[in-house]
Design a protein around this motif. Structure first.
Motif, PDB file in Angstrom:
ATOM      1  N   ALA A 107      11.366   6.013  17.121  1.00 28.11           N
ATOM      2  CA  ALA A 107      10.100   5.278  17.108  1.00 28.11           C
ATOM      3  C   ALA A 107       9.004   6.098  16.435  1.00 28.11           C
ATOM      4  N   LEU A 108       8.913   7.372  16.782  1.00 31.70           N
ATOM      5  CA  LEU A 108       7.896   8.238  16.169  1.00 31.70           C
ATOM      6  C   LEU A 108       8.196   8.461  14.693  1.00 31.70           C
ATOM      7  N   ARG A 109       9.456   8.643  14.369  1.00 33.19           N
ATOM      8  CA  ARG A 109       9.836   8.856  12.968  1.00 33.19           C
ATOM      9  C   ARG A 109       9.497   7.639  12.117  1.00 33.19           C
ATOM     10  N   LEU A 110       9.709   6.447  12.659  1.00 27.53           N
ATOM     11  CA  LEU A 110       9.422   5.232  11.908  1.00 27.53           C
ATOM     12  C   LEU A 110       7.919   5.004  11.746  1.00 27.53           C
ATOM     13  N   ILE A 111       7.130   5.435  12.729  1.00 25.11           N
ATOM     14  CA  ILE A 111       5.676   5.390  12.557  1.00 25.11           C
ATOM     15  C   ILE A 111       5.275   6.260  11.373  1.00 25.11           C
ATOM     16  N   GLU A 112       5.760   7.485  11.354  1.00 23.96           N
ATOM     17  CA  GLU A 112       5.394   8.413  10.289  1.00 23.96           C
ATOM     18  C   GLU A 112       5.891   7.923   8.931  1.00 23.96           C
ATOM     19  N   ALA A 113       7.024   7.224   8.920  1.00 26.51           N
ATOM     20  CA  ALA A 113       7.573   6.709   7.660  1.00 26.51           C
ATOM     21  C   ALA A 113       6.645   5.682   7.015  1.00 26.51           C
ATOM     22  N   GLU A 114       5.729   5.130   7.785  1.00 27.43           N
ATOM     23  CA  GLU A 114       4.793   4.136   7.265  1.00 27.43           C
ATOM     24  C   GLU A 114       3.531   4.767   6.667  1.00 27.43           C
ATOM     25  N   ARG A 115       3.427   6.096   6.682  1.00 28.13           N
ATOM     26  CA  ARG A 115       2.188   6.758   6.278  1.00 28.13           C
ATOM     27  C   ARG A 115       1.729   6.327   4.885  1.00 28.13           C
ATOM     28  N   ASP A 116       2.613   6.348   3.925  1.00 23.04           N
ATOM     29  CA  ASP A 116       2.201   6.028   2.554  1.00 23.04           C
ATOM     30  C   ASP A 116       1.734   4.582   2.440  1.00 23.04           C
ATOM     31  N   SER A 117       2.442   3.658   3.053  1.00 18.67           N
ATOM     32  CA  SER A 117       2.053   2.250   2.946  1.00 18.67           C
ATOM     33  C   SER A 117       0.756   1.978   3.692  1.00 18.67           C
ATOM     34  N   VAL A 118       0.561   2.616   4.845  1.00 13.79           N
ATOM     35  CA  VAL A 118      -0.688   2.435   5.591  1.00 13.79           C
ATOM     36  C   VAL A 118      -1.854   3.054   4.812  1.00 13.79           C
ATOM     37  N   ALA A 119      -1.622   4.219   4.220  1.00 11.73           N
ATOM     38  CA  ALA A 119      -2.676   4.855   3.421  1.00 11.73           C
ATOM     39  C   ALA A 119      -3.074   3.963   2.255  1.00 11.73           C
ATOM     40  N   ALA A 120      -2.089   3.386   1.579  1.00 12.61           N
ATOM     41  CA  ALA A 120      -2.378   2.502   0.451  1.00 12.61           C
ATOM     42  C   ALA A 120      -3.154   1.274   0.912  1.00 12.61           C
ATOM     43  N   TYR A 121      -2.802   0.762   2.084  1.00 11.36           N
ATOM     44  CA  TYR A 121      -3.488  -0.403   2.657  1.00 11.36           C
ATOM     45  C   TYR A 121      -4.964  -0.105   2.901  1.00 11.36           C
ATOM     46  N   PHE A 122      -5.245   1.035   3.498  1.00 10.51           N
ATOM     47  CA  PHE A 122      -6.635   1.380   3.777  1.00 10.51           C
ATOM     48  C   PHE A 122      -7.399   1.728   2.497  1.00 10.51           C
ATOM     49  N   GLN A 123      -6.732   2.343   1.549  1.00  8.31           N
ATOM     50  CA  GLN A 123      -7.394   2.640   0.275  1.00  8.31           C
ATOM     51  C   GLN A 123      -7.776   1.362  -0.452  1.00  8.31           C
ATOM     52  N   ASP A 124      -6.865   0.393  -0.440  1.00 10.76           N
ATOM     53  CA  ASP A 124      -7.155  -0.894  -1.069  1.00 10.76           C
ATOM     54  C   ASP A 124      -8.311  -1.595  -0.352  1.00 10.76           C
ATOM     55  N   SER A 125      -8.301  -1.531   0.979  1.00  5.57           N
ATOM     56  CA  SER A 125      -9.365  -2.169   1.759  1.00  5.57           C
ATOM     57  C   SER A 125     -10.710  -1.498   1.501  1.00  5.57           C
ATOM     58  N   ALA A 126     -10.706  -0.158   1.442  1.00  4.75           N
ATOM     59  CA  ALA A 126     -11.949   0.557   1.165  1.00  4.75           C
ATOM     60  C   ALA A 126     -12.487   0.187  -0.211  1.00  4.75           C
ATOM     61  N   GLY A 127     -11.590  -0.030  -1.165  1.00  7.81           N
ATOM     62  CA  GLY A 127     -11.999  -0.406  -2.508  1.00  7.81           C
ATOM     63  C   GLY A 127     -12.727  -1.731  -2.553  1.00  7.81           C
ATOM     64  N   ARG A 128     -12.420  -2.622  -1.621  1.00  8.39           N
ATOM     65  CA  ARG A 128     -13.119  -3.911  -1.576  1.00  8.39           C
ATOM     66  C   ARG A 128     -14.236  -3.903  -0.535  1.00  8.39           C
ATOM     67  N   GLY A 129     -14.511  -2.724   0.054  1.00  9.77           N
ATOM     68  CA  GLY A 129     -15.618  -2.601   0.990  1.00  9.77           C
ATOM     69  C   GLY A 129     -15.327  -3.100   2.388  1.00  9.77           C
ATOM     70  N   LEU A 130     -14.040  -3.142   2.765  1.00 10.91           N
ATOM     71  CA  LEU A 130     -13.661  -3.650   4.081  1.00 10.91           C
ATOM     72  C   LEU A 130     -13.421  -2.500   5.045  1.00 10.91           C
ATOM     73  N   ALA A 131     -14.124  -2.524   6.177  1.00 14.22           N
ATOM     74  CA  ALA A 131     -13.981  -1.502   7.211  1.00 14.22           C
ATOM     75  C   ALA A 131     -13.208  -2.065   8.395  1.00 14.22           C
ATOM     76  N   PHE A 132     -12.475  -1.186   9.081  1.00 13.69           N
ATOM     77  CA  PHE A 132     -11.692  -1.559  10.251  1.00 13.69           C
ATOM     78  C   PHE A 132     -12.222  -0.813  11.479  1.00 13.69           C
ATOM     79  N   ARG A 133     -12.493  -1.574  12.533  1.00 11.43           N
ATOM     80  CA  ARG A 133     -12.961  -0.970  13.774  1.00 11.43           C
ATOM     81  C   ARG A 133     -12.185  -1.570  14.940  1.00 11.43           C
ATOM     82  N   ARG A 134     -11.815  -0.729  15.879  1.00 12.73           N
ATOM     83  CA  ARG A 134     -11.002  -1.174  16.997  1.00 12.73           C
ATOM     84  C   ARG A 134     -11.496  -0.526  18.288  1.00 12.73           C
ATOM     85  N   LEU A 135     -11.558  -1.335  19.350  1.00 14.78           N
ATOM     86  CA  LEU A 135     -11.842  -0.824  20.687  1.00 14.78           C
ATOM     87  C   LEU A 135     -10.611  -1.095  21.544  1.00 14.78           C
ATOM     88  N   ARG A 136     -10.014  -0.034  22.069  1.00 13.54           N
ATOM     89  CA  ARG A 136      -8.820  -0.173  22.897  1.00 13.54           C
ATOM     90  C   ARG A 136      -9.174   0.111  24.349  1.00 13.54           C
TER      91      ARG A 136
END
Length: 202
Positions: free
Chosen positions: A61-90
């Protein structure tokens, strides 16, 4: 707080309709995606890491989370490029559930890569939950918000949809109020989650 979500208010959308509606607004010119998450355990459809966790293979489970690092980074970079911010309260109850322990490890990756996450002890909102728990809320800019619906198996089943600007503005103000009470994610993670051993999954 969150009075607009009481009862059965909002337009009920089945899961396919909710996902389509969410996607339509997400692809528009919104600048913020904000979430309040209250439930302490869910079933995450389509997540290989969650499937490994549910099967009792914590290392995978932990290994598969880490395996997503590049795709998650690309997702946030693309979102930042369009000015979209993500905020979460847990919202978190203690002791943390096995699911929450898994989720927090997933959130650690997201926090490192650009999502603003804060954590709030459920005891801090006891006065708001005398009648019912806080809803699971998703706000997309000032255009739409949803109270997510889960079925008896704790799988996502759809949402109640709200588009009235005053309700959205009030909900975001209430979100901000709770965020100010919360703790920065990485501080919480290092103190409460990092020391834990592998969770026991029933």
């Amino acid at each position: 707080m969150f009075d607009c979500f009481r009862g059965n208010a909002g337009e009920i959308l089945a899961r396919p309709d909710y996902l389509a509606d969410f996607g339509r607004f997400y692809e528009s010119d919104i600048r913020l995606l904000a979430k309040i998450e209250r439930g302490q355990t869910f079933k995450e459809q389509g997540s290989p890491s969650w499937e490994a966790f549910a099967a009792g293979d914590w290392a995978a489970a932990l290994r598969l989370i880490e395996a997503e690092r590049d795709s998650v980074a690309a997702y946030f970079q693309d979102s930042a490029g369009r000015g979209l911010a993500f905020r979460r309260l847990r919202i978190v109850e203690f002791p943390v559930t096995p699911y929450l322990q898994w989720e927090m490890n997933s959130f650690r990756l997201r926090s490192e890569l650009g999502e603003e996450i804060r954590v709030l002890d459920a005891r801090e909102i006891a006065d708001l939950e005398r009648d019912a728990p806080l809803p699971e809320v998703v706000v997309l800019g000032n255009s739409v918000m949803y109270a997510v619906i889960y079925d008896e198996e704790l799988k996502g089943a759809g949402a109640r949809r709200f588009t009235e600007p005053g309700q959205i503005a009030t909900t975001f103000t209430e979100f901000e109020t709770l965020c100010r009470k919360g703790e920065e994610f990485l501080e919480f993670f290092e103190r409460e989650i990092a020391p834990l051993g592998p969770p026991t999954v029933n």
